[in-house]
Write a protein that holds these residues in place. Structure first.
Motif, PDB file in Angstrom:
ATOM      1  N   ASN A 391       0.828  -1.205   0.000  1.00 26.62           N
ATOM      2  CA  ASN A 391       0.000   0.000   0.000  1.00 26.62           C
ATOM      3  C   ASN A 391       0.864   1.258   0.000  1.00 26.62           C
ATOM      4  OD1 ASN A 391      -2.639   1.468   0.522  1.00 26.62           O
ATOM      5  ND2 ASN A 391      -1.477   2.054   2.347  1.00 26.62           N
ATOM      6  N   GLU A 392       1.924   1.262   0.811  1.00 28.56           N
ATOM      7  CA  GLU A 392       2.808   2.423   0.874  1.00 28.56           C
ATOM      8  C   GLU A 392       3.513   2.664  -0.459  1.00 28.56           C
ATOM      9  OE1 GLU A 392       5.286   1.285   4.082  1.00 28.56           O
ATOM     10  OE2 GLU A 392       3.751   1.657   5.622  1.00 28.56           O
ATOM     11  N   ALA A 393       3.659   1.620  -1.239  1.00 26.50           N
ATOM     12  CA  ALA A 393       4.282   1.766  -2.559  1.00 26.50           C
ATOM     13  C   ALA A 393       3.294   2.303  -3.594  1.00 26.50           C
ATOM     14  CB  ALA A 393       4.834   0.420  -3.024  1.00 26.50           C
ATOM     15  N   GLY A 394       2.050   2.558  -3.166  1.00 27.36           N
ATOM     16  CA  GLY A 394       1.045   3.119  -4.069  1.00 27.36           C
ATOM     17  C   GLY A 394       0.513   2.131  -5.085  1.00 27.36           C
ATOM     18  N   LEU A 395       0.471   0.845  -4.703  1.00 25.85           N
ATOM     19  CA  LEU A 395       0.041  -0.199  -5.620  1.00 25.85           C
ATOM     20  C   LEU A 395      -1.355  -0.712  -5.254  1.00 25.85           C
ATOM     21  CD1 LEU A 395       3.447  -2.077  -5.740  1.00 25.85           C
ATOM     22  CD2 LEU A 395       2.449  -0.693  -7.568  1.00 25.85           C
ATOM     23  N   PRO A 396      -2.137  -1.106  -6.244  1.00 19.59           N
ATOM     24  CA  PRO A 396      -3.514  -1.536  -5.967  1.00 19.59           C
ATOM     25  C   PRO A 396      -3.622  -2.977  -5.495  1.00 19.59           C
ATOM     26  CG  PRO A 396      -3.139  -1.502  -8.326  1.00 19.59           C
ATOM     27  CD  PRO A 396      -1.881  -0.980  -7.694  1.00 19.59           C
ATOM     28  N   TYR A 397      -4.536  -3.195  -4.559  1.00 18.47           N
ATOM     29  CA  TYR A 397      -4.863  -4.535  -4.077  1.00 18.47           C
ATOM     30  C   TYR A 397      -6.375  -4.707  -4.148  1.00 18.47           C
ATOM     31  CZ  TYR A 397      -6.070  -8.104  -0.572  1.00 18.47           C
ATOM     32  OH  TYR A 397      -6.627  -9.165   0.097  1.00 18.47           O
ATOM     33  N   ILE A 398      -6.804  -5.718  -4.869  1.00 22.76           N
ATOM     34  CA  ILE A 398      -8.234  -6.015  -5.004  1.00 22.76           C
ATOM     35  C   ILE A 398      -8.516  -7.344  -4.335  1.00 22.76           C
ATOM     36  CG2 ILE A 398     -10.137  -6.419  -6.620  1.00 22.76           C
ATOM     37  CD1 ILE A 398      -8.596  -4.750  -8.674  1.00 22.76           C
ATOM     38  N   SER A 399      -9.459  -7.339  -3.421  1.00 25.28           N
ATOM     39  CA  SER A 399      -9.868  -8.552  -2.715  1.00 25.28           C
ATOM     40  C   SER A 399     -11.200  -9.021  -3.284  1.00 25.28           C
ATOM     41  CB  SER A 399      -9.998  -8.266  -1.214  1.00 25.28           C
ATOM     42  OG  SER A 399     -10.490  -9.396  -0.526  1.00 25.28           O
ATOM     43  N   VAL A 400     -11.279 -10.319  -3.608  1.00 19.09           N
ATOM     44  CA  VAL A 400     -12.521 -10.900  -4.127  1.00 19.09           C
ATOM     45  C   VAL A 400     -12.984 -11.960  -3.133  1.00 19.09           C
ATOM     46  CG1 VAL A 400     -13.663 -12.042  -6.057  1.00 19.09           C
ATOM     47  CG2 VAL A 400     -11.721 -10.516  -6.485  1.00 19.09           C
ATOM     48  N   LEU A 401     -14.120 -11.704  -2.490  1.00 14.78           N
ATOM     49  CA  LEU A 401     -14.632 -12.596  -1.461  1.00 14.78           C
ATOM     50  C   LEU A 401     -15.541 -13.640  -2.088  1.00 14.78           C
ATOM     51  CD1 LEU A 401     -15.602  -9.904   1.223  1.00 14.78           C
ATOM     52  CD2 LEU A 401     -13.341 -10.800   0.643  1.00 14.78           C
ATOM     53  N   THR A 402     -15.218 -14.913  -1.858  1.00 14.20           N
ATOM     54  CA  THR A 402     -16.043 -15.998  -2.369  1.00 14.20           C
ATOM     55  C   THR A 402     -16.559 -16.819  -1.193  1.00 14.20           C
ATOM     56  OG1 THR A 402     -14.309 -17.675  -2.633  1.00 14.20           O
ATOM     57  CG2 THR A 402     -14.531 -16.038  -4.394  1.00 14.20           C
ATOM     58  N   ASP A 403     -17.376 -17.780  -1.486  1.00 15.21           N
ATOM     59  CA  ASP A 403     -18.036 -18.567  -0.441  1.00 15.21           C
ATOM     60  C   ASP A 403     -17.162 -19.735  -0.002  1.00 15.21           C
ATOM     61  OD1 ASP A 403     -20.551 -19.234   1.026  1.00 15.21           O
ATOM     62  OD2 ASP A 403     -20.372 -21.082  -0.143  1.00 15.21           O
ATOM     63  N   PRO A 404     -16.838 -19.839   1.316  1.00 16.50           N
ATOM     64  CA  PRO A 404     -17.110 -18.892   2.405  1.00 16.50           C
ATOM     65  C   PRO A 404     -15.864 -18.066   2.705  1.00 16.50           C
ATOM     66  CG  PRO A 404     -16.498 -21.014   3.321  1.00 16.50           C
ATOM     67  CD  PRO A 404     -16.352 -21.144   1.821  1.00 16.50           C
ATOM     68  N   THR A 405     -16.052 -16.887   3.260  1.00 14.74           N
ATOM     69  CA  THR A 405     -14.938 -16.083   3.757  1.00 14.74           C
ATOM     70  C   THR A 405     -15.263 -15.693   5.193  1.00 14.74           C
ATOM     71  OG1 THR A 405     -14.374 -15.219   1.566  1.00 14.74           O
ATOM     72  CG2 THR A 405     -13.622 -13.958   3.462  1.00 14.74           C
ATOM     73  N   THR A 406     -14.589 -16.320   6.143  1.00 14.83           N
ATOM     74  CA  THR A 406     -14.936 -16.128   7.556  1.00 14.83           C
ATOM     75  C   THR A 406     -13.678 -16.077   8.417  1.00 14.83           C
ATOM     76  OG1 THR A 406     -15.133 -18.525   7.909  1.00 14.83           O
ATOM     77  CG2 THR A 406     -17.136 -17.355   7.275  1.00 14.83           C
ATOM     78  N   GLY A 407     -13.893 -15.772   9.703  1.00 14.69           N
ATOM     79  CA  GLY A 407     -12.849 -15.846  10.715  1.00 14.69           C
ATOM     80  C   GLY A 407     -11.687 -14.906  10.481  1.00 14.69           C
ATOM     81  N   GLY A 408     -10.475 -15.425  10.766  1.00 11.67           N
ATOM     82  CA  GLY A 408      -9.273 -14.602  10.701  1.00 11.67           C
ATOM     83  C   GLY A 408      -8.960 -14.062   9.326  1.00 11.67           C
ATOM     84  N   VAL A 409      -9.393 -14.744   8.267  1.00 12.32           N
ATOM     85  CA  VAL A 409      -9.177 -14.226   6.917  1.00 12.32           C
ATOM     86  C   VAL A 409     -10.025 -12.980   6.698  1.00 12.32           C
ATOM     87  CG1 VAL A 409      -9.516 -14.732   4.466  1.00 12.32           C
ATOM     88  CG2 VAL A 409      -8.497 -16.450   5.958  1.00 12.32           C
ATOM     89  N   THR A 410     -11.291 -13.023   7.160  1.00 14.64           N
ATOM     90  CA  THR A 410     -12.142 -11.839   7.078  1.00 14.64           C
ATOM     91  C   THR A 410     -11.549 -10.688   7.874  1.00 14.64           C
ATOM     92  OG1 THR A 410     -14.104 -13.222   6.825  1.00 14.64           O
ATOM     93  CG2 THR A 410     -14.466 -10.952   7.534  1.00 14.64           C
ATOM     94  N   ALA A 411     -10.995 -11.000   9.033  1.00 17.94           N
ATOM     95  CA  ALA A 411     -10.474  -9.963   9.920  1.00 17.94           C
ATOM     96  C   ALA A 411      -9.081  -9.504   9.523  1.00 17.94           C
ATOM     97  CB  ALA A 411     -10.450 -10.484  11.358  1.00 17.94           C
ATOM     98  N   SER A 412      -8.598  -9.914   8.370  1.00 16.47           N
ATOM     99  CA  SER A 412      -7.283  -9.439   7.920  1.00 16.47           C
ATOM    100  C   SER A 412      -7.332  -9.140   6.423  1.00 16.47           C
ATOM    101  CB  SER A 412      -6.189 -10.468   8.269  1.00 16.47           C
ATOM    102  OG  SER A 412      -6.479 -11.739   7.707  1.00 16.47           O
ATOM    103  N   PHE A 413      -6.628  -9.899   5.609  1.00 28.08           N
ATOM    104  CA  PHE A 413      -6.411  -9.480   4.218  1.00 28.08           C
ATOM    105  C   PHE A 413      -7.675  -9.471   3.361  1.00 28.08           C
ATOM    106  CE2 PHE A 413      -5.269 -13.985   4.522  1.00 28.08           C
ATOM    107  CZ  PHE A 413      -5.979 -14.563   3.483  1.00 28.08           C
TER     108      PHE A 413
END
Length: 858
Positions: A391-413
Motif C-alpha cells: 500500500n505504501e508503494a502506491g500499488l492496488p490490491y483487489i480482494s474478491v470474497l467468495t463462499d465462504p470467507t470467515t474468521g481470521g481471513v475476514t479480519a485481515s487481508f
C-alpha cells in the motif's frame, strides 16, 4: 419420388413449409435455402436399420428419387430395455416391443397422450418420461414403457442433460423426441454431442403446437468432451456436464447458484490462457503444537484433493495486464489459514511490491487453522504487514470474497483491499453463525452474513456476477494503471491498457481465457422456455438491486422523524432549515408567497433547480463517464444511496467520481433520501478521495443536494464530523479536484464536495448557505418570503460567479437542462475535460497552495 414426399417435408430458409407434393421432379427447389423435417415413419425405419444420419437438407431437397428402407431390414435388434411399467409389458406384448427401436418421449402428459399412438404406429416402442409424483398420469398406463426421471416434477428436470441421457440409457432409446419443457435441449451442444457419441438421435417438432406435422433433427458440430464428468449443483441437486459448467463460469444453468471453484478452475476462467506461472508451489509444513495426527491429516488432504495447500499463488495476466494473484482452496482443510498459507501470501505480496504489480486475492476460508494455534493467528499480522508495504508503494490490491470467507481471513487481508468485491450470496462474516447463536442466544435474520448483507451495511464495494468478474477486474486494474506511478510503469503495461476502449477491445477481441478458448463457442445448458444466462444474470442483478433498495428504504425509515415522513409525502423537505420544499418548483403555499417577481433570477433558478424532471447526477455519469464502476459503502456502517461513488474514464482520463444523487423518480427519490446524504455517505466519499490520492487519480464531484440530512440518528453517527473530515481531506488532497453544481447546492452538505481547484455551476443551479424558505423563516419569521430571500442571498449561478465563489457558469443550451439533457451534459463534460487537462500539468505542491489560497481570500 412418391415415397420421398411422404417421408420428408422441405422447409425454405424463410420458414416456408413445402408440404408433400409441393416439390415436383421437374422443378428443383433452392437447395442452399432448404432444410428437412422428418416423418415419424422414416425416423423409425432409419433407427431400426441402424443407418448413419439420414440425408442432410441439401441432399434430401435435391433427390430426384428415393428408395425406402425395406421392412425386412427394419428388424435389427434394439438395445436392452429397462424401467418398464404399465400393462403393455405383459408377457404377450413384450416380445413385439423388444423387436422395435425405442423412442423416448420428453413431453408433458397431454402432449405424450397425443403422440403415443402415432409413435407406435410409425414403428417405435414409445417410452414416456415421468416423475414419481406424477406416476398415475393416464399416458403412463397407455405407454408400452416408461422411465422415471426423479421424485418430484420440475421444468428444469425435464430440461436437464444428465436426467435425459440417464433415461436414454435406462430405456435403451435410440431416438429422443423433445417437446414442451425439454425443447431448450435442442440447442445445447454438450447434450447433443453426448447423445451423438452414444448413437442416439435427437429430434424436435417442426411446430411445437403441432408435433405430428414433422420433426427436425438436432445436431452439433462440437465433439463430446470425453473427460467431462457430471457435477451436482449444491443448491438444486441437478447434475451438469463439466464443459457446460465451465462455459457458464461454474454457475448452475437452472437455479443460478454458484459452484465452489478450485484454483485451477479460477485460473482457467479468469486469467489469459497460458499466462499463469505458479510461485512457491511447495513450502515446508510445520507442526508448531505437535498436534496429534496433524501431519497425517495434511498428507491425506493432499492425496484426496491433489492440492499442496489451501492457497495457490503466482503471476498471470487479465486481458493483457500483468497481475499477482492468490487463490484460496476451500477443498483443502476448508481453506483454513495455517503458516504455509500465510507464508505463500506474504511472499506473493512482497514479490508484487518489488515488481510493482497489482495484487488480486480470491478468499475462501473457514478462518485460522486451529491445529496450529497462535502461529496461525500470527499469519493475520504477517500478511497485513506485507500488504501495508504494498500500500505504501502506491500499488492496488483487489480482494474478491467468495463462499465462504470467515474468521481470521475476514479480519485481515480479505477486508484490506483498495477495492473489495464479492460473489453473489457468498457467506461473509467474522464469527460463525453457530458461535453467535451459542453466545448471545439470539435467532439471526434471514440473509445474515451474506454478500448482500455486507453490501447493505457498507462493508464491501460491489457484488459482481462471475460472468462479469473478468471484465470488472480488467477495468479496475486499467483504471489504476492509468495513473499509478507514471514514472515507473511495469514494462510494456501502459502500451497494453491505457483507456476504456482498449480494455474493451482486448476483452472482446484480444486475449482469451483457457475456458473461452476451449468452450467459448459451446452453447451451454440453459433454462426452460428459452431463459438465457444473460436473462438470469439480469434477474440476479435486479434481485440484488431490490434487496439493496429495500434495505435503504427500511434504513431511511429508521432515521426519519414524523416531520420528515410528512414532508416526504408532500414532495420534499429542507434538510437543514426544517421547512417543507416545493413540488416541481411550485411552493405548497404558492398563493401566499410574496415577492415572486419574474425578474427575480435567483428564485427562477431555485424553481428550475428543484424541477423533478431535471437530469440528476447519474444521468450525467451515464452521459460522459465511460466504463463507470460504482463502489459502495463506508466500510463501517452502511451504503448511503444519496452519494454515488465510483471509477471511470472522462475524456480518456481515469477519474474518481463522487456525486450526490436525488433520484430520477419518486421511488428512487425516497430510496436516495432526496439526495440528502447521511454521515456514511460522506464517509464513503472520504474513502474514495483517499483512494484517489493514493493512485494519483483526479476527483470529479457532481453536487446536487438540498443539504446534509438532519435527524437524531445522523447526529448520533456524527454528521458534522463526517462533513468536517471531507473538508479537511479536500484541503490537503494532492490530486486535482473539479466540482460542478448541477442543481441545488445547499449549505455544508454541498460544500463537502465543493472545496475544489475548479468549481463551476450550471446556469440554472443554485448555491446558498441554506434554503430560501429556511432563510426567510429564521430571519423574518415568514417562510412565504422565500423568493425575496433567494434574491437577497444571491443564489443564482451568475451571482455566485460575480462574487468569485465559482469559476464558471455552464450553459445548459437553448432551454433548461431537463428540456435538452444531452446538450447540458456536453457542457459539463467539456468543462471537466478542460479543467482536468489544465490541472494535470500542475505539480501537487502548487495545486495545494493555489487551492488553499482560493478559499483564504473569502
Amino acid at each position: 419420388m412418391k415415397q420421398r414426399r411422404q417421408d420428408y417435408i422441405t422447409i425454405a430458409s424463410d420458414g416456408t413449409v413445402l408440404m408433400p407434393g409441393a416439390v415436383s421432379a421437374d422443378k428443383e427447389p433452392e437447395c442452399e435455402a432448404a432444410d428437412v423435417a422428418y416423418r415419424l415413419t422414416r425416423m423409425a425405419e432409419e433407427a431400426a436399420a441402424a443407418l448413419p444420419v439420414a440425408p442432410n437438407a441439401l441432399d434430401a431437397a435435391d433427390m430426384s428419387e428415393y428408395t425406402s428402407i425395406p421392412q425386412s431390414v427394419a428388424t435389427s435388434s434394439p438395445r436392452p430395455a429397462a424401467a418398464q411399467v404399465g400393462a403393455a409389458d405383459a408377457e404377450g406384448g413384450a416380445a413385439q416391443h423388444d423387436a422395435l427401436p425405442v423412442a423416448l418421449l420428453m413431453a408433458r402428459p397431454k402432449t405424450a397422450k397425443r403422440l403415443l399412438q402415432a409413435v407406435s404406429d410409425a414403428g417405435f416402442t414409445a417410452c414416456v418420461a415421468y416423475t414419481q409424483d406424477h406416476r398415475f398420469e393416464a399416458p403412463l398406463k397407455a405407454a408400452p414403457r416408461a422411465v422415471c426421471l426423479g421424485e418430484k416434477y420440475s421444468d428444469a428436470l425435464f430440461c436437464n442433460s444428465y436426467a435425459v441421457l440417464t433415461a436414454v440409457e435406462e430405456c435403451g432409446a435410440s431416438t429422443v423426441l423433445l417437446c414442451d419443457e425439454s425443447l431448450p435441449l435442442a440447442e445445447v451442444d454438450s447434450f447433443l454431442a453426448r447423445a451423438s457419441a452414444q448413437g442416439v438421435r435427437v429430434f424436435k417438432p417442426l411446430s411445437a403446437e403441432a408435433p405430428l406435422l414433422g420433426w427436425v433433427l438436432c445436431t452439433t458440430d462440437k465433439p463430446a468432451i470425453e473427460r467431462g464428468a457430471w457435477r451436482a449443483c449444491p443448491h438444486c441437486g441437478l447434475k451438469f456436464d463439466e464443459a457446460s459448467l465451465a462455459s457458464g463460469h461454474y454457475t448452475c444453468p437452472t437455479c443460478g447458484g454458484y459452484f465452489r471453484m478450485s484454483s485451477i478452475e479460477r485460473i482457467n476462467d479468469l486469467l489469459d490462457a497460458e499466462s499463469f506461472v505458479e510461485m512457491d508451489q511447495v513450502v515446508a509444513e510445520g507442526d508448531p503444537l505437535a498436534f496429534p495426527g496433524y501431519l497425517d491429516k495434511l498428507a491425506a488432504q493432499r492425496e484426496k484433493t491433489g492440492l499442496e495447500e489451501a492457497v495457490r499463488t503466482g503471476v498471470g495476466r487479465i486481458a493483457g495486464l500483468h497481475v499477482a494473484v492468490g487463490i484460496m482452496e476451500s477443498q483443502f482443510f476448508m481453506g483454513s489459514m495455517g503458516s504455509v498459507v500465510g507464508e505463500k501470501l506474504h511472499r506473493l505480496v512482497e514479490y508484487a511490491t518489488e515488481e510493482r504489480l497489482p495484487v488480486v486475492i480470491f478468499t475462501a476460508s473457514g478462518g485460522a487453522r486451529m491445529q496450529e494455534g497462535l502461529v496461525s493467528l500470527m499469519q493475520m499480522a504477517k500478511v497485513s504487514c506485507a500488504l501495508a508495504r504494498h500500500n505504501e508503494a502506491g500499488l492496488p490490491y483487489i480482494s474478491v470474497l467468495t463462499d465462504p470467507t470467515t474468521g481470521g481471513v475476514t479480519a485481515s487481508f480479505a477486508m484490506q483491499g483498495d477495492v473489495i468485491l464479492a460473489e453473489p450470496r457468498a457467506l461473509i462474516g467474522f464469527a460463525g453463525q453457530r458461535v453467535i447463536k451459542d453466545t448471545i442466544k439470539q435467532e439471526l435474520p434471514e440473509g445474515f452474513q451474506t454478500a448482500e448483507f455486507a453490501l447493505e451495511h457498507g462493508l464491501i464495494d460491489a457484488i459482481v456476477e462471475r460472468s462479469e468478474l473478468r471484465a470488472t477486474l480488467a477495468h479496475l486494474l486499467a483504471l489504476h494503471l492509468a495513473t499509478v506511478d507514471k514514472s515507473a510503469p511495469a514494462p510494456g503495461e501502459r502500451a497494453i491498457l491505457v483507456d476504456y476502449e482498449t480494455v474493451q477491445h482486448n476483452l472482446e477481441h484480444g486475449t482469451d481465457t483457457y475456458n473461452t478458448v476451449t468452450y467459448g463457442d459451446l452453447s451451454p445448458e440453459g433454462l426452460p422456455f428459452g431463459e438465457s444466462s444473460t436473462w438470469r444474470q439480469g434477474r440476479a442483478r435486479r434481485l440484488l438491486s431490490d434487496i439493496a433498495g429495500r434495505f435503504e428504504q427500511r434504513h431511511a425509515s429508521t432515521v426519519s422523524s414524523k416531520r420528515l415522513e410528512k414532508a416526504l409525502s408532500r414532495g420534499g423537505f429542507d434538510a437543514e432549515g426544517g421547512a417543507s420544499l416545493e413540488v416541481n418548483g411550485v411552493p405548497d403555499d404558492a398563493d401566499e408567497v410574496r415577492g415572486a417577481d419574474p425578474a427575480n433570477r435567483a428564485w427562477h433558478s431555485v424553481q428550475l433547480a428543484r424541477n423533478t424532471h431535471r437530469p440528476t447526477s447519474l444521468a450525467y455519469i451515464d452521459a460522459f463517464v465511460e466504463g463507470f464502476i460504482e463502489l459502495h459503502g463506508d466500510r463501517a456502517f452502511g451504503d448511503d444511496a444519496a452519494v454515488v461513488c465510483g471509477l471511470g474514464w472522462i475524456g480518456g482520463q481515469a477519474v474518481t467520481v463522487i456525486a450526490q444523487e436525488k433520484g430520477a423518480n419518486l421511488k428512487e427519490r425516497i430510496r436516495r433520501n432526496f439526495g440528502c446524504p447521511q454521515p456514511e455517505g460522506y464517509r464513503k466519499s472520504l474513502r474514495l478521495m483517499r483512494q484517489a490520492e493514493k493512485f494519483g487519480r483526479p476527483v470529479v464531484c457532481l453536487v446536487d443536494t438540498q443539504g446534509a440530512f438532519c435527524g437524531m440518528e445522523a447526529e448520533e453517527r456524527g454528521q458534522g464530523n463526517a462533513i468536517a473530515d471531507n473538508l479537511m481531506a479536500l484541503a490537503g488532497l494532492r490530486v486535482p479536484v473539479v466540482s460542478v453544481l448541477l442543481g441545488e447546492g445547499g449549505s455544508g452538505g454541498a460544500l463537502a464536495l465543493a472545496l475544489a481547484d475548479r468549481v463551476a455551476m450550471q446556469e440554472h443551479a443554485v448555491y446558498s448557505v441554506l434554503s430560501p424558505e429556511g432563510f426567510a423563516s429564521i430571519l423574518w419569521k415568514d417562510r412565504t418570503r422565500a423568493p425575496e430571500a433567494a434574491a437577497v442571498m444571491k443564489m443564482s449561478a451568475e451571482e455566485a460567479r460575480q462574487m468569485g465563489i465559482v469559476d464558471a457558469v455552464l450553459s445548459e443550451g437553448p432551454a433548461p437542462a431537463h428540456e435538452n439533457p444531452a446538450r447540458a451534459a456536453e457542457g459539463v463534460r467539456a468543462y471537466v475535460v478542460a479543467a482536468l487537462d489544465e490541472l494535470g500539468a500542475v505539480p501537487a505542491d502548487e495545486l495545494l497552495r493555489a487551492r488553499r489560497a482560493r478559499f483564504a481570500r473569502f
